[in-house]
Design a protein around this motif. Structure first.
Motif, PDB file in Angstrom:
ATOM      1  N   MET A  19       0.938  -1.313  -0.060  1.00 60.64           N
ATOM      2  CA  MET A  19       0.027  -0.065   0.058  1.00 60.64           C
ATOM      3  C   MET A  19       0.885   1.347  -0.030  1.00 60.64           C
ATOM      4  O   MET A  19       1.750   1.128   0.748  1.00 60.64           O
ATOM      5  N   GLU A  20       0.145   2.052  -0.857  1.00 67.16           N
ATOM      6  CA  GLU A  20       1.381   3.599  -0.760  1.00 67.16           C
ATOM      7  C   GLU A  20       1.320   4.170   0.292  1.00 67.16           C
ATOM      8  O   GLU A  20       0.189   4.099   0.960  1.00 67.16           O
ATOM      9  N   THR A  21       2.186   5.017   0.704  1.00 63.05           N
ATOM     10  CA  THR A  21       2.263   5.889   1.844  1.00 63.05           C
ATOM     11  C   THR A  21       3.062   7.018   1.345  1.00 63.05           C
ATOM     12  O   THR A  21       3.884   7.163   0.520  1.00 63.05           O
ATOM     13  N   LEU A  22       2.874   8.165   2.008  1.00 62.52           N
ATOM     14  CA  LEU A  22       3.502   9.362   1.746  1.00 62.52           C
ATOM     15  C   LEU A  22       4.686   9.672   2.639  1.00 62.52           C
ATOM     16  O   LEU A  22       4.746   9.948   3.694  1.00 62.52           O
ATOM     17  N   GLU A  23       5.884   9.050   2.175  1.00 62.79           N
ATOM     18  CA  GLU A  23       7.209   9.020   2.684  1.00 62.79           C
ATOM     19  C   GLU A  23       8.048   9.347   1.802  1.00 62.79           C
ATOM     20  O   GLU A  23       7.962   9.238   0.590  1.00 62.79           O
ATOM     21  N   PRO A  24       9.354   9.794   2.393  1.00 59.59           N
ATOM     22  CA  PRO A  24       9.769  10.047   3.759  1.00 59.59           C
ATOM     23  C   PRO A  24       9.317  11.067   4.122  1.00 59.59           C
ATOM     24  O   PRO A  24       8.951  12.249   3.298  1.00 59.59           O
ATOM     25  N   LEU A  25       8.851  11.737   5.402  1.00 61.84           N
ATOM     26  CA  LEU A  25       8.516  12.728   6.062  1.00 61.84           C
ATOM     27  C   LEU A  25       9.615  13.649   6.011  1.00 61.84           C
ATOM     28  O   LEU A  25      10.813  13.480   6.309  1.00 61.84           O
ATOM     29  N   LYS A  26       9.478  15.109   6.107  1.00 64.50           N
ATOM     30  CA  LYS A  26      10.336  16.109   6.632  1.00 64.50           C
ATOM     31  C   LYS A  26       9.993  16.760   7.814  1.00 64.50           C
ATOM     32  O   LYS A  26       8.533  16.570   8.066  1.00 64.50           O
ATOM     33  N   HIS A  27      10.964  17.454   8.361  1.00 65.41           N
ATOM     34  CA  HIS A  27      10.459  18.140   9.739  1.00 65.41           C
ATOM     35  C   HIS A  27      11.102  19.544   9.716  1.00 65.41           C
ATOM     36  O   HIS A  27      12.173  19.799   9.363  1.00 65.41           O
ATOM     37  N   ILE A  28       9.980  20.380  10.274  1.00 64.11           N
ATOM     38  CA  ILE A  28      10.601  22.002  10.556  1.00 64.11           C
ATOM     39  C   ILE A  28       9.934  22.270  11.655  1.00 64.11           C
ATOM     40  O   ILE A  28       8.805  22.158  11.898  1.00 64.11           O
ATOM     41  N   GLU A  29      10.594  23.440  12.307  1.00 68.06           N
ATOM     42  CA  GLU A  29      10.013  24.204  13.486  1.00 68.06           C
ATOM     43  C   GLU A  29       9.422  25.462  12.753  1.00 68.06           C
ATOM     44  O   GLU A  29       9.898  26.186  12.019  1.00 68.06           O
ATOM     45  N   ALA A  30       8.201  25.282  13.073  1.00 67.00           N
ATOM     46  CA  ALA A  30       7.270  26.469  12.425  1.00 67.00           C
ATOM     47  C   ALA A  30       6.443  26.844  13.735  1.00 67.00           C
ATOM     48  O   ALA A  30       5.128  26.132  14.048  1.00 67.00           O
ATOM     49  N   GLY A  31       6.162  28.204  14.205  1.00 61.31           N
ATOM     50  CA  GLY A  31       5.445  28.539  15.231  1.00 61.31           C
ATOM     51  C   GLY A  31       5.744  27.704  16.476  1.00 61.31           C
ATOM     52  O   GLY A  31       6.830  27.668  17.014  1.00 61.31           O
ATOM     53  N   VAL A  32       4.587  27.100  17.121  1.00 64.62           N
ATOM     54  CA  VAL A  32       4.555  26.517  18.238  1.00 64.62           C
ATOM     55  C   VAL A  32       5.050  25.032  18.254  1.00 64.62           C
ATOM     56  O   VAL A  32       5.038  24.186  19.027  1.00 64.62           O
TER      57      VAL A  32
END
Length: 303
Positions: A1-14
């Motif tokens: 099954m398809e997934t939305l990967e890889p994930l990215k991460h970023i600090e944004a606001g809180v």
């Protein structure tokens, strides 16, 4: 099954936002915003379609979902509309995206509507399921028709501590029931549900959901950090940017409505469409229709 990967991460606001990104870095930016109780996989087919068309596609987990986390323990776990809009704006700022097409439904559509209404210079176009999705909290306690009140049982359930305990005890049971009730003609399988349900294991999910459904009725205060945004939203500001709005003919939350119902809230170009055979989770039920609407607005942004 398809997934939305890889994930990215970023600090944004809180938040430290977890998001999926696809498409060329210099493509026209598009933000795809999921709702409750869903996750980024509502766009598992839409995102590749838009990326293949040359868009820079960004699909974030909302606060309380998936791998998105609050930066500080003391930050109120608010799910109010002002917080959702502020989160989207903060993410755009963190990613240095000055202007984008915003698309979403349910909570995510609300975030997109908030940004479009209050910061129109940041929104090149809006795709909004259920049209004008900004809450009129001052009228939140006014009773609706018996049929519509019946549909909102889950909101009233979350108003009491029994509902909080119930959601904490059986997140999957409650959310899967809502999927079935809200999209009665969508035949999803257990694997499709479980792919999204993992996002509800976020430690802040219950608190954010409960606060959201209490705040919209004026039952609890909002986060003071968003008081000015909520004040501005209380005026029910018009949306002036180019819009495509949708309703699903089989939506188990809201009946489809003609364009005239929300016409006063859209003062710019708007096309309203009712989609047959579609429930509440439109982008996952008819991804091609949703993607094509986004691309219509991207084309306007390009021209």
């Amino acid at each position: 099954m398809e997934t939305l990967e890889p994930l990215k991460h970023i600090e944004a606001g809180v938040l430290r936002v977890a998001y999926f990104e696809a498409g060329p870095a210099d493509g026209k930016p598009v933000f795809l915003m999921h709702g409750f109780p869903y996750d980024i996989h509502a766009y598992v087919e839409v995102a590749p379609m838009l990326a293949a068309a040359g868009c820079r596609v960004i699909v974030p987990y909302l606060r309380g979902y998936g791998a998105t986390r609050f930066l500080h323990a003391a930050t109120p776990r608010s799910g109010e509309q002002a917080a959702l809009g502020a989160d989207l704006l903060a993410l755009m700022n963190a990613l240095k995206v000055p202007r984008a097409v915003l698309a979403g439904y349910d909570w995510g559509g609300r975030a997109a509507c908030v940004v479009a209404a209050l910061w129109p210079e940041r929104c090149a176009g809006l795709v909004s399921y259920n049209s004008y999705n900004i809450q009129n909290i001052a009228r939140g306690m006014e009773p609706d028709t018996a049929e519509n009140e019946h549909r909102l049982w889950y909101q009233y359930y979350f108003h009491c501590e029994r509902g909080r305990a119930g959601l904490a005890k059986d997140r999957r049971g409650i959310t899967k029931l809502l999927w079935k009730l809200w999209s009665p003609t969508w035949r999803f399988d257990d694997a499709t549900f479980e792919r999204s349900a993992a996002a509800f294991d976020n430690p802040d999910f219950v608190d954010v959901v409960v606060q959201s459904y209490r705040h919209r009725f004026g039952l609890v205060p909002g986060d003071p950090a968003y008081a000015d945004i909520e004040r501005r939203l209380s005026a029910q500001p018009a949306i002036t940017v180019p819009c495509i709005t949708f309703d699903g003919a089989d939506d188990g939350v809201r009946d489809p409505a003609p364009a005239s119902v929300h016409a006063a809230r859209f003062t710019g170009p708007r096309s309203h469409r009712i989609v047959p055979g579609v429930g509440h989770n439109m982008p996952q039920e008819v991804p091609r229709v949703f993607a094509d609407a986004v691309l219509e607005l991207v084309a306007l942004h390009t021209s």
